[in-house]
Design an enzyme around this catalytic site. Structure first.
Site, PDB file in Angstrom:
ATOM      1  N   HIS A 184       0.862  -1.093  -0.122  1.00  0.00           N
ATOM      2  CA  HIS A 184      -0.070  -0.076   0.076  1.00  0.00           C
ATOM      3  C   HIS A 184       0.697   1.125  -0.035  1.00  0.00           C
ATOM      4  CE1 HIS A 184      -2.698   2.935   2.267  1.00  0.00           C
ATOM      5  NE2 HIS A 184      -3.196   2.711   1.143  1.00  0.00           N
ATOM      6  N   SER A 185       0.631   2.292  -0.981  1.00  0.00           N
ATOM      7  CA  SER A 185       1.241   3.523  -0.772  1.00  0.00           C
ATOM      8  C   SER A 185       2.794   3.488  -0.936  1.00  0.00           C
ATOM      9  CB  SER A 185       0.800   4.258   0.549  1.00  0.00           C
ATOM     10  OG  SER A 185       1.053   5.532   0.322  1.00  0.00           O
ATOM     11  N   LEU A 186       3.650   4.141  -0.295  1.00  0.00           N
ATOM     12  CA  LEU A 186       4.835   4.028  -0.235  1.00  0.00           C
ATOM     13  C   LEU A 186       5.312   2.563  -0.236  1.00  0.00           C
ATOM     14  CD1 LEU A 186       7.575   5.905  -0.374  1.00  0.00           C
ATOM     15  CD2 LEU A 186       7.494   5.885   2.104  1.00  0.00           C
ATOM     16  N   CYS A 195       4.669  -0.008  -1.905  1.00  0.00           N
ATOM     17  CA  CYS A 195       4.888  -0.342  -3.279  1.00  0.00           C
ATOM     18  C   CYS A 195       5.895   0.222  -3.681  1.00  0.00           C
ATOM     19  CB  CYS A 195       3.688   0.252  -4.231  1.00  0.00           C
ATOM     20  SG  CYS A 195       2.065  -0.302  -3.552  1.00  0.00           S
TER      21      CYS A 195
END
Length: 620
Positions: A257-259, A261
């Site tokens: 999720h988010s950063l 990734c």
């Protein structure tokens, strides 16, 4: 929840670390000793440690923990005591009053749960594990990824019962909490934070600051190693408790999720900013000096270039020898089957690193298949942090909408591999063309930013049909261009219109002309042409990017359109009464409990079973 030693009364398990230490001590001291058959004999003893004869039971063994100690009065009578000062005082007072140590401040422990296990209690053999990686903000709310993973697991269980109850694959979701163990700058940032609006500043320091840490050359490696080590630790721990997992071909996927990734991607690919810096230096060295140079300077510069090339050749040979003599261990101890990105800014990071669209539709352009079998990018249309990945592989996919994720309660949904691409509906103003303007005047993404869109997901057949019908009244814009592609002269007979349209369907579609677009009025008896053109559009919708943006469409040597090997961008559907402004605030964290996301994840994790059952299906 896994447990060995449980607290009497509540039957809650002890912390795993303490439980393991007590178990090791118990086995080393009492292994082979006879245990009581049941609790009846134990309960006949009074709580003060005396049986009916009035004999006191003193501890036969004691073991010291960090903040507690454990006393064994027998092989199956064990008490846990706190070593805090207040607890010691309380024990001293109560013992002087005639009470036993156990009855005053001890907590009875049981080895094993209150109910005996049966063979039916054994869970299904896990065949696919999913590591769930958090993004920013974990420092602000420690343990949040555990709660989020629990929500995702619960949603997946509901979907499994509904859609995959007869499948052999059993998926287990495991949270990966990598942020809390990192020290980074310590409390330096907190010490320089002003006191005004401190709550807001602390929230930003605990969330958005992670992005700055990751772009810092000083702390980036610590974040990467923190996540890498935690992934490998959890995988090794899981395999030690499930020894048949690897032998039976268990698969591993990652949901980030988010950063998270971006960090996961860099771990898998081994990307390092130092390598990019070396490439930039090499390019600068190869650039000629623009100022005027004397003959002597030119001669020395030539010798320098030759020496540098020779030095690079020697370095490459040396690296080759090292690689052949010592194989570098992979960053992860497992092969990643599926890499799911949720609300991911990965595309922005790749674009800023110099990744540009290529001329092949392979995922290898951004993530080689030998590293990860499948890359899937999931996002909500109003998530402000999420970006698309497909246009980084083939640029004309910026004008093709992402695949729409099915609602979980959709009956008989069309498999994703059979869903045809749909063209994005451009904004009305940029595509409006007057009678004297040519198709070349339309802004192309090669020379200008991608056109703004009104919304995603409108079927190409709907656009085509609306455009042709609209040409009868407005005679310009998208309808005019499409009509000029398939239209006939107004003087043509109606019978010839339908006949020619049917014959044209058997011919391959020719590339669109770049001359000016001549708008025409629609004959009143052209219904046969409309139907034929509508179905022709339905079959050959993929030529629309060529028609509207001829400079922006990749073609093979045989003049066929280059397509992606498989789709990567998948978009959640917006709610019918959903406010886009409020959704922009909440959508970035709405993936965890979504049943639509759970169904999507399980669909691809169970896909190998579907492929085995239906070998004739096209690859996704």
């Amino acid at each position: 929840m896994r447990g060995q030693w449980f607290i009497d009364g509540t039957w809650q398990p002890l912390e795993e670390e303490e439980s393991n230490l007590i178990e090791q001590e118990h086995l080393s001291r009492f292994k082979g000793r006879q245990m009581q058959e049941n609790f009846d004999i134990e309960m006949s003893k009074s709580i003060d440690g005396k049986d009916g004869s009035g004999i006191n039971y003193s501890a036969v063994h004691s073991f010291k923990l960090s903040r507690n100690h454990v006393d064994w009065h027998s092989v199956d009578e064990v008490y846990l005591y706190s070593d805090a000062t207040t607890s010691k005082i309380a024990r001293t007072v109560t013992q002087k009053l005639g009470f036993s140590k156990a009855s005053s401040s001890g907590t009875r422990l049981h080895r094993g749960y209150v109910e005996e296990a049966t063979l039916e209690d054994k869970p299904l053999q896990t065949t696919h594990i999913v590591f769930v990686v958090h993004g920013i903000g974990q420092k602000m709310d420690q343990g949040r990824i555990i709660k989020n993973t629990a929500m995702m697991r619960e949603a997946a269980r509901k979907i499994e019962e509904r859609h995959f109850s007869n499948h052999a694959t059993h998926v287990e979701f495991l949270p990966v909490e990598w942020r809390s163990k990192l020290t980074l700058d310590g409390d330096t940032v907190d010490s320089i934070t002003p006191d005004k609006v401190r709550g807001l500043r602390d929230m930003l320091n605990s969330s958005a600051m992670d992005i700055m840490y990751y772009t810092s050359p000083l702390y980036r490696d610590e974040l990467v190693k923190g996540l890498q080590q935690e992934l490998n630790r959890l995988y090794s721990l899981f395999c030690s408790r499930n020894p048949d997992f690897e032998e039976k071909g268990g698969k591993v996927s990652i949901v980030s999720h988010s950063l998270g990734c971006v960090i996961t991607y860099d771990i898998m690919t081994g990307w390092n900013p130092v390598r990019l810096y070396e490439q930039l230096l090499q390019k600068e060295e190869e650039l000629p000096d623009e100022r005027w140079l004397s003959y002597r300077e030119l001669h020395l510069l030539d010798e320098l270039c030759v020496t540098r090339r020779r030095l690079r050749e020697i370095e490459e040979r040396l690296h080759g020898l090292k690689a052949s003599s010592m194989t570098q261990a992979p960053a992860l101890k497992f092969k990643v089957e599926n890499f799911f990105c949720m609300g991911s800014p990965l595309a922005v990071f790749l674009a800023l690193r110099g990744i540009r669209p290529g001329n092949t539709g392979s995922q290898d352009h951004i993530l080689p298949r030998e590293i990860c079998n499948r890359l899937l990018n999931i996002f909500h249309p109003t998530d402000p942090v999420a970006y698309r990945l497909e246009p980084l592989i083939l640029k004309h996919y910026s004008n093709i909408s992402p695949v729409q994720i099915h609602w979980y309660n959709t009956s008989n949904p069309l498999p994703y591999e059979h869903m045809k691409p749909s063209f994005l509906n451009p904004a009305k103003e940029p595509t409006s063309v007057s009678e004297n303007e040519g198709i070349s005047t339309i802004p192309s993404p090669v020379t200008s930013p991608v056109l703004s869109r009104r919304h995603y997901g409108e079927s190409i057949t709907n656009i085509g049909k609306a455009s042709i019908l609209g040409a009868a009244s407005i005679g310009k814009g998208l309808g005019g261009m499409l009509f000029s592609r398939f239209g006939r002269s107004a003087a043509s007979q109606p019978a010839e219109l339908a006949k020619d349209a049917v014959e044209d369907e058997k011919k391959p579609a020719a590339p669109p002309p770049t001359s000016t677009v001549a708008t025409q009025t629609l004959p009143p008896s052209a219904s046969g042409f409309l139907d034929s053109a509508y179905f022709r559009l339905q079959e050959s919708f993929f030529y629309l990017p060529q028609l509207l943006f001829p400079e922006n469409v990749m073609q093979n040597k045989d003049n066929t359109l280059v397509e992606l090997d498989h789709r990567i961008d998948f978009e959640l559907r917006e709610g019918l009464v959903e406010s886009r402004y409020w959704s922009a605030v909440t959508s970035h964290t709405a993936y965890w409990s979504s049943l639509d996301v759970a169904l999507f994840l399980l669909t691809f994790m169970h896909k190998h079973e579907q492929d085995d059952a239906k070998p004739s299906l096209d690859p996704v």
